[in-house]
Design an enzyme around this catalytic site. Structure first.
Site, PDB file in Angstrom:
ATOM      1  N   ARG A 111       0.981  -1.105  -0.083  1.00  0.00           N
ATOM      2  CA  ARG A 111      -0.052  -0.040  -0.146  1.00  0.00           C
ATOM      3  C   ARG A 111       0.936   1.424   0.023  1.00  0.00           C
ATOM      4  O   ARG A 111       1.532   1.617   1.061  1.00  0.00           O
ATOM      5  CB  ARG A 111      -0.963   0.040   1.242  1.00  0.00           C
ATOM      6  CG  ARG A 111      -2.150   1.241   1.107  1.00  0.00           C
ATOM      7  CD  ARG A 111      -2.703   1.085   2.882  1.00  0.00           C
ATOM      8  NE  ARG A 111      -3.841   2.058   2.669  1.00  0.00           N
ATOM      9  CZ  ARG A 111      -5.043   2.093   2.259  1.00  0.00           C
ATOM     10  NH1 ARG A 111      -5.441   0.938   1.561  1.00  0.00           N
ATOM     11  NH2 ARG A 111      -5.742   3.147   2.543  1.00  0.00           N
ATOM     12  N   HIS A 138      -7.022   1.162  -7.162  1.00  0.00           N
ATOM     13  CA  HIS A 138      -7.395   0.452  -5.724  1.00  0.00           C
ATOM     14  C   HIS A 138      -8.273  -0.728  -6.264  1.00  0.00           C
ATOM     15  O   HIS A 138      -9.568  -1.069  -5.974  1.00  0.00           O
ATOM     16  CB  HIS A 138      -8.170   1.280  -4.840  1.00  0.00           C
ATOM     17  CG  HIS A 138      -8.397   1.010  -3.549  1.00  0.00           C
ATOM     18  ND1 HIS A 138      -7.694  -0.346  -2.938  1.00  0.00           N
ATOM     19  CD2 HIS A 138      -8.909   1.355  -2.113  1.00  0.00           C
ATOM     20  CE1 HIS A 138      -7.799  -0.389  -1.752  1.00  0.00           C
ATOM     21  NE2 HIS A 138      -8.509   0.334  -1.299  1.00  0.00           N
ATOM     22  N   GLN A 141     -10.392  -3.273  -3.497  1.00  0.00           N
ATOM     23  CA  GLN A 141     -11.672  -2.438  -3.288  1.00  0.00           C
ATOM     24  C   GLN A 141     -12.780  -2.563  -4.157  1.00  0.00           C
ATOM     25  O   GLN A 141     -13.748  -2.744  -4.003  1.00  0.00           O
ATOM     26  CB  GLN A 141     -11.549  -0.935  -2.998  1.00  0.00           C
ATOM     27  CG  GLN A 141     -12.828  -0.269  -2.560  1.00  0.00           C
ATOM     28  CD  GLN A 141     -13.185  -0.706  -1.280  1.00  0.00           C
ATOM     29  OE1 GLN A 141     -12.405  -0.535  -0.266  1.00  0.00           O
ATOM     30  NE2 GLN A 141     -14.508  -0.948  -1.217  1.00  0.00           N
ATOM     31  N   ASP A 229     -16.789   8.747  -2.908  1.00  0.00           N
ATOM     32  CA  ASP A 229     -15.379   8.805  -1.733  1.00  0.00           C
ATOM     33  C   ASP A 229     -15.212  10.016  -1.311  1.00  0.00           C
ATOM     34  O   ASP A 229     -15.662  10.935  -1.521  1.00  0.00           O
ATOM     35  CB  ASP A 229     -14.241   8.111  -2.720  1.00  0.00           C
ATOM     36  CG  ASP A 229     -13.180   7.555  -1.967  1.00  0.00           C
ATOM     37  OD1 ASP A 229     -13.201   7.385  -0.596  1.00  0.00           O
ATOM     38  OD2 ASP A 229     -12.231   7.334  -2.546  1.00  0.00           O
ATOM     39  N   CYS A 270     -16.131   3.415   0.033  1.00  0.00           N
ATOM     40  CA  CYS A 270     -15.230   2.498   0.309  1.00  0.00           C
ATOM     41  C   CYS A 270     -14.541   2.825   1.870  1.00  0.00           C
ATOM     42  O   CYS A 270     -13.842   1.998   2.383  1.00  0.00           O
ATOM     43  CB  CYS A 270     -14.030   2.495  -0.539  1.00  0.00           C
ATOM     44  SG  CYS A 270     -13.007   4.387  -0.690  1.00  0.00           S
ATOM     45  N   ARG A 298     -14.305  -6.705   1.545  1.00  0.00           N
ATOM     46  CA  ARG A 298     -12.996  -6.821   1.154  1.00  0.00           C
ATOM     47  C   ARG A 298     -12.256  -8.159   1.752  1.00  0.00           C
ATOM     48  O   ARG A 298     -11.443  -8.671   0.982  1.00  0.00           O
ATOM     49  CB  ARG A 298     -12.114  -5.634   1.983  1.00  0.00           C
ATOM     50  CG  ARG A 298     -12.562  -4.436   1.464  1.00  0.00           C
ATOM     51  CD  ARG A 298     -11.835  -4.030   0.107  1.00  0.00           C
ATOM     52  NE  ARG A 298     -10.364  -4.220   0.481  1.00  0.00           N
ATOM     53  CZ  ARG A 298      -9.567  -3.294   1.135  1.00  0.00           C
ATOM     54  NH1 ARG A 298     -10.173  -1.835   1.188  1.00  0.00           N
ATOM     55  NH2 ARG A 298      -8.378  -3.154   0.860  1.00  0.00           N
TER      56      ARG A 298
END
Length: 311
Positions: A111, A138, A141, A229, A270, A298
C-alpha cells in the site's frame, strides 16, 4: 479457478490492476470469493505454511485488518511492515528489497502513494505482489464493490452505476471494472477533478460504456448504484482542503439525489466516510447504504485474490 491457473501459469501471479485481467478471469475470482464466503468456517486452509508480507507506506484500517484476517483464515501467516521498519526508507533500492523479501515470504501486499514503486517491486520480485492501494488505483476495493453489488442487485453486466465526486484512484479502478464486467458507468466530477485522460482513452479503446460530466443529477438518474469517496486526502494542505471543499460541495450524495436513482438503488463508499461532507448521514446510515457489507467483502474478495496469487 482453473481458467485463472491456465491463463497465468508462468511466473508470479501478481494482482496489480483490473485492466491486467480479462473479464473471465475477474469473474472466476468473484466466483471463488463467493464460495470462500459461503464456506468461511469449514476449516480448509489452502495457504497453510505460507507467509504474506503486508507493507504499509500509507495508514490503513480495512486493508490491514482484512488482509491479515484473510491470510490467517486461509491458514497462512503475516508479517506487517511500515517504511519505518524497512531499510527501503533509508535508501535501500526497491529492487534489492524485492529480491530479499522474495527469499523470505510467499507474497507481498503493498500500500503506497507511488504506483511506480508497486510496479518496480513487481518487476524484481519472484513472488506475487498485490496492489493494496496506490495513488492511481485500488483494485481490491472494486472487486469487493462488484461482489457487494451482485449480492444486492444481481449480475452487474448491463446495469448502470453512478460515481459522484472525485475522479480519483478508486474511480479509475471502477472505470477498469466497467470495461471488464460490462456495466455502464456515469461519473459526475467537478471540473479539474476528472479521471486521468489516459484512463478515459483506455476505456474508449476497450469500448467501455463510460462517460464523465459535471452533472450529478444526470449521472444518478436511473442508476442501480451510487458510489462516492472522500473529497480530501491526508496529504492535502489546508489551502487544498478548502479549495476541494468548495469545488465538491454540489456533489454531496444526499437523500434527494438518491431519490433520482432507480428503485431499490444502493449506495456504496469505500470508507472512511465523512458524514455531511461527501455523503449525508441520512444516506450512509439509511436504507440505501450497503457500506458495511462492502467493507466485509474486502475480506472475501481478498481471500480469493490471495488463494489465486499464492495457492
Amino acid at each position: 479457478m482453473s481458467a485463472l491457473l491456465e491463463l497465468r501459469a508462468n511466473g508470479p501471479r501478481h494482482f496489480l490492476d483490473l485492466k491486467d485481467f480479462s473479464g473471465a478471469e475477474l469473474r472466476a475470482l468473484l466466483d471463488s470469493a463467493a464460495r470462500l464466503k459461503s464456506t468461511r468456517r469449514n476449516g480448509k486452509k489452502p495457504l497453510a505454511g505460507k507467509t504474506l508480507a503486508l507493507i504499509f507506506e500509507k495508514p490503513s484500517t480495512r486493508t490491514r485488518v482484512s488482509f491479515e484476517v484473510a491470510m490467517r483464515e486461509l491458514g497462512g501467516d503475516v508479517i506487517v511492515l511500515s517504511s519505518r521498519d524497512m531499510q527501503i526508507g533509508r535508501g535501500e533500492t526497491i529492487a534489492d528489497t524485492a529480491h530479499v523479501l522474495s527469499r523470505y515470504v510467499d507474497g507481498v501486499m503493498l500500500r503506497t502513494d507511488r504506483a511506480a514503486k508497486l510496479h518496480e517491486f513487481a518487476r524484481h520480485a519472484s513472488v506475487p505482489i498485490i496492489n493494496g492501494l496506490t495513488e492511481l488505483s485500488h483494485p481490491c476495493q472494486i472487486m469487493a464493490d462488484i461482489m457487494t453489488f451482485e449480492e444486492h442487485r444481481g449480475p452487474i453486466a448491463g446495469q448502470v452505476v453512478a460515481w459522484v465526486g472525485d475522479g480519483n484512484n478508486v474511480a479509475v479502478s471502477m472505470i477498469e471494472a466497467a470495461a471488464r464486467f460490462g456495466f455502464t458507468l456515469r461519473l459526475a466530477c467537478p471540473a479539474g477533478y476528472w479521471p486521468n485522460p489516459d484512463v478515459m482513452d483506455w476505456a474508449r479503446d476497450e469500448k467501455a460504456d463510460v462517460r464523465v460530466s459535471i452533472d450529478p443529477e444526470d449521472a444518478v438518474e436511473g442508476a442501480a448504484c451510487v458510489v462516492t469517496d472522500t473529497w480530501l486526502s491526508m496529504a492535502d494542505s489546508e489551502d487544498e482542503a478548502a479549495a476541494r471543499a468548495a469545488a465538491f460541495a454540489p456533489y454531496q450524495v444526499t437523500a434527494e439525489l438518491m431519490e433520482q436513482a432507480a428503485e431499490g438503488a444502493i449506495f456504496m463508499h469505500c470508507l472512511p466516510a465523512h458524514r455531511n461532507e461527501e455523503v449525508s448521514a441520512a444516506v450512509i446510515d439509511g436504507p440505501w447504504s450497503v457500506v458495511f457489507d462492502e467493507a466485509e467483502n474486502r475480506l472475501h474478495a481478498q481471500k480469493a485474490i490471495l488463494a489465486w496469487c499464492m495457492g
